[in-house]
Design a protein around this motif. Sequence first.
Motif, PDB file in Angstrom:
ATOM      1  N   ALA A   1      45.041  46.614  79.641  1.00  0.00           N
ATOM      2  CA  ALA A   1      43.879  46.093  80.365  1.00  0.00           C
ATOM      3  C   ALA A   1      42.971  45.285  79.448  1.00  0.00           C
ATOM      4  O   ALA A   1      42.327  44.321  79.880  1.00  0.00           O
ATOM      5  CB  ALA A   1      43.112  47.248  80.996  1.00  0.00           C
ATOM      6  N   LEU A   2      42.913  45.658  78.175  1.00  0.00           N
ATOM      7  CA  LEU A   2      42.066  44.941  77.210  1.00  0.00           C
ATOM      8  C   LEU A   2      42.713  43.643  76.735  1.00  0.00           C
ATOM      9  O   LEU A   2      42.037  42.793  76.145  1.00  0.00           O
ATOM     10  CB  LEU A   2      41.787  45.838  76.001  1.00  0.00           C
ATOM     11  CG  LEU A   2      40.913  47.071  76.267  1.00  0.00           C
ATOM     12  CD1 LEU A   2      40.905  47.983  75.048  1.00  0.00           C
ATOM     13  CD2 LEU A   2      39.495  46.643  76.631  1.00  0.00           C
ATOM     14  N   GLY A   3      44.014  43.481  76.961  1.00  0.00           N
ATOM     15  CA  GLY A   3      44.684  42.242  76.543  1.00  0.00           C
ATOM     16  C   GLY A   3      45.871  42.454  75.642  1.00  0.00           C
ATOM     17  O   GLY A   3      46.502  41.496  75.210  1.00  0.00           O
ATOM     18  N   GLY A   4      46.200  43.703  75.306  1.00  0.00           N
ATOM     19  CA  GLY A   4      47.382  43.980  74.496  1.00  0.00           C
ATOM     20  C   GLY A   4      47.152  43.772  73.010  1.00  0.00           C
ATOM     21  O   GLY A   4      46.018  43.650  72.531  1.00  0.00           O
ATOM     22  N   LEU A   5      48.233  43.710  72.272  1.00  0.00           N
ATOM     23  CA  LEU A   5      48.181  43.554  70.817  1.00  0.00           C
ATOM     24  C   LEU A   5      47.780  42.123  70.455  1.00  0.00           C
ATOM     25  O   LEU A   5      48.283  41.164  71.040  1.00  0.00           O
ATOM     26  CB  LEU A   5      49.554  43.875  70.218  1.00  0.00           C
ATOM     27  CG  LEU A   5      49.714  43.677  68.699  1.00  0.00           C
ATOM     28  CD1 LEU A   5      48.894  44.719  67.937  1.00  0.00           C
ATOM     29  CD2 LEU A   5      51.185  43.774  68.300  1.00  0.00           C
ATOM     30  N   HIS A   6      46.887  42.007  69.488  1.00  0.00           N
ATOM     31  CA  HIS A   6      46.490  40.693  68.980  1.00  0.00           C
ATOM     32  C   HIS A   6      47.051  40.531  67.569  1.00  0.00           C
ATOM     33  O   HIS A   6      46.817  41.373  66.691  1.00  0.00           O
ATOM     34  CB  HIS A   6      44.969  40.566  68.959  1.00  0.00           C
ATOM     35  CG  HIS A   6      44.488  39.218  68.481  1.00  0.00           C
ATOM     36  ND1 HIS A   6      44.878  38.039  69.071  1.00  0.00           N
ATOM     37  CD2 HIS A   6      43.661  38.874  67.462  1.00  0.00           C
ATOM     38  CE1 HIS A   6      44.303  37.020  68.449  1.00  0.00           C
ATOM     39  NE2 HIS A   6      43.558  37.507  67.471  1.00  0.00           N
ATOM     40  N   VAL A   7      47.820  39.470  67.361  1.00  0.00           N
ATOM     41  CA  VAL A   7      48.454  39.203  66.071  1.00  0.00           C
ATOM     42  C   VAL A   7      47.737  38.048  65.392  1.00  0.00           C
ATOM     43  O   VAL A   7      47.498  36.998  66.009  1.00  0.00           O
ATOM     44  CB  VAL A   7      49.953  38.869  66.243  1.00  0.00           C
ATOM     45  CG1 VAL A   7      50.555  38.427  64.926  1.00  0.00           C
ATOM     46  CG2 VAL A   7      50.708  40.083  66.783  1.00  0.00           C
TER      47      VAL A   7
END
Length: 1075
Positions: A702-708
């Motif tokens: 919901a927050l947008g998943g993993l950020h790389v």
Amino acid sequence: MALAAGAATAAAASLCSSPFVLLVSAVTPAPRVCPSRPKRPPPSTARTPLSRAAAAASIAPVASASAGKVGSWRDLCSLNAWVVRDYRRLVDAVGALEPRLRGLPDERLRAKTDEFRARLARGETLADVQAEAFAVVREAARRTLGMRHFDVQIIGGAVLHDGCIAEMKTGEGKTLVSTLAAYLNALTGEGVHVVTVNDYLAQRDAEWMGCVHRFLGLSVGLIQAGMKADERRANYRCDITYTNNSELGFDYLRDNLSRNKEQLVMRWPTPFHFAIVDEVDSVLIDEGRNPLLISGEDNRDAARYPVAAKVADLLIEGVHYTVELKSNNIDLTEEGVICAEMILGTNDLWDENDPWARFVMNALKAKEFYRRDVQYIVRDGKALIINELTGRVEPKRRWSDGIHQAVEAKEGLKIQADSVIVAQITYQSLFKLYPKLSGMTGTAKTEEKEFLKMFKMPVIEVPTNLPNIRVDLPIQAFATARGKWQYVRAEVESMFHLGRPVLVGTTSVESSEYLSDLLKACNIPHNVLNARPKYAAREAEIVAQAGRKHAITISTNMAGRGTDIILGGNPKMLAKEIIEDNVLPFLTHESPDLETVGESTSHKGLSKIKLGPSSLGHLAKAAIIAKYVQKSERNEWPFQKAKSTIAESVEMSHTVGMEKLQERLAKESEMYPLCDTIGLAYLTVLRDCEIHCSAEGAEVKALGGLHVIGTSLHESRRIDNQLRGRAGRQGDPGSTRFMVSLQDEMFRKFNLDTEWAVRLISRITNDEDIAIESNAVVKQLLGLQINAEKYYFGIRKSLVEFDEVLEVQRKHVYNLRQVILSGDSESCSEQIFQYMQAVADDVILGNVDPQKPPNTWKLANLLDEFVNLGGKLLDEPFKEIQEKDLLSSLEQIRGCGPLNGDNFTLPNMPISRNSFRGIRKRTSSMMRWLVICVDDASKKGRYTSIVNMLRKYFGDFLIATYLDAVQESRYDDAYIRGIEREILLKTLDALWKDHLVNMNKLSSAVNVRSFGHRNPLEEYKIDGCRACGISLREKTKLKKKIKDLVMRNILIEWPTQTTSTFAHTLDQQSMEDDT
């Protein structure tokens, strides 16, 4: 469904709300920072392990979302889409067989393996059984692993079986795909190799996927570093063998250095059949620049390295030497040469009697190009190489050509022995030995031309099971490194407060620890993963939890990590860690060794796992029993033993199951079954962890998943894509961002016009530390990355082309070596007889001319050279023989009738005491005479028959003299044959080692010839073939070198020494040839 659809929007919104992003519109077109909302994915579920009951309930195959569909105009024009569509027929055939196989009991499903082998023995091909074999593997995986192959995974398995490269995105289940092609090709009984990039992945896959193969009746082997020869031999003879690329290559080289058949570990004479290479781009392309070397030791110049290191410290860049970063080259200026000669007290750095140039140049390279915590780390008084591609330490690897010794001298460490190359091969040449080769990776399409050109392997993009909704945000460029790191810190801090997990990819230990210090200053909890032992030892645990809410992970390089990042965390890893935290303190009081165990993973900022009453009760019981077991034993449990016991208990619990564990504990209520208690506690804790991770995973999505975040562009777009692929696995949301600085090493190495970029940035803003998302700047940077790819492709291409020359020679030498090793004792003796005859022929043909009469021949020289062949053995028989005696003998046989080839001697010439007794020796003599008579290579003339008689007489006399010496030694035949084989092998190895050294020197020297407008590669081919004597027309020079060395050992050294001293002589000669 709304959760997945809105995740990408949340990812982009969270980034665009950051105050640290500057949008450029004044100078260049405005970049697209906030991409449009992605299309809503079709309703489907991500793959999760199924229980047997749940899997049995759904017999109908789950249709893949994107497999094999050709819908858009782009797909209609794509050859890849049509290839994938063609595989759909196989998918349909496999699916049609599934209901029937689902109803078979385990025994009948296992019996399918024998049925397939029987069909192959009757003449059917692998294509005939492919669909049914794939269906059997799919059903076996469902029963053993609780995982059913998706349709796209069936396509991937077919791609591998066809000898192609399957490009499958991260998280699509490449490991499971390999079971299909491995099983099918193992049915032939010729062996299948599944090659990974490290020992950890090989062991994991052998244990995990091996369950499927073992269930179906196949044997599974595993090759690991440190294994003994017997273990390796047994594992290579299994139907399917898991290994890593370096162990495979070194086993091949070691087998070709072995002294007898018993030392061979691979499946000779055909060790290679079919291989599946995991992360094939990493193995064949990234590692392709570094050949595998086995080297001996040479201590002669160890003292020169510290002196050269001090000289290098005194020399100044730009004054005494120039640096070329792109080619890693150092050039001494005239002032530098004079200064170095003055310091060293020599008149010439390149003096052959007192050479210093190589040591000074290596010391300068160590100073400029080999940086601590980037290319290597120092541990326990040793300089250990860091693999630039994986970020791992490689303790058994050393740089060649004296570079490693120069680095040790720079760091003030003990200088290890210099290396002399004994055997070498490139990965390209190694894998070309496979008649059938395939590979799988997540990023290979950008290198498809290279795979096609070098390996004839096309790259097939396998569709994802669920649509990819990852958001790849624009690259941000910075004028300074300081500005880049401040923005990275700010973006990590912003994501942390939002609760999104962040993975930061760095390129070195140095940069990862620099960022870690920045985050510590802001009190942001995080985990670091780099080559330092305290981090690397817990690699799997760190990566597995990188998808939890608020998790921040800094990693040097994610290529080949082999562990999926699951949003919400990995429940199995979490449950195991909880068991260790609660049980280990009661099993052992020994402090863990950070070198082998590593620092505990940081859980600061992460939500705590809520355990139910059942889990807490089982944990307490496990702790009590652990405490009792520890006290009941007299000796203190070592930490490693306690940790291994817990790991074994966890593995056992997966195979046994909760119900059986409860039954066993009920029967053993009066005992103290430690392993069963730990296993049951683990399974109960696992249930709570699965609930927690599932709920937390939904929050993260919901927050947008993993950020790389990528902190630098790599030298290949493919490696950047590997890092991006960590986000958005299996249809999950996610986002990526790359931040680069014009001061990054890649831009300095490839001479980017940074002044142009700085001027452009200064026109946009006066702040050099601010982020720029200009299309013009980014296009320039990406263009430089493409140029870097072309440059390194040229290096790999050159390496392969140069190695092709050695490849032909290597095959010839190794084939000859295998003939000697695998042949019987008589074949070795016959080989030596042939060499003796050839040596005698060389002496005779070098002193006679069949077109001129015998009185013009150099008979005196002929006699002297022949006597020198055998030393003392031939001195006595030919002591009284003069030139006139030999000439008179030739005159007498000139008009004689038919020759008795069985027992021929020249009149008035010495007669050997040992005539050729026995059928084999007499047959051998007659065969040599026939070879002489039909020899078309020698010069023909009026007196050819007399020349042939001379060749026959002297060859037989030489061989008979050797047989006399053997008989007088009174050694048994088996021992003599062993000595003969040892001489042949040592002679061949000495020649090959010497040739490798010369070829390495030649490869460096031929580049100078380009100044004379000559092609270095062609010059290398010509000189290399001339040096070894292996060309399309001529292979006699190699044999001449071998036979000359054999003659020296077997006729001069051996008969005059005892057995022990002869063995010592062989070793001494081998050392002389090494140096």
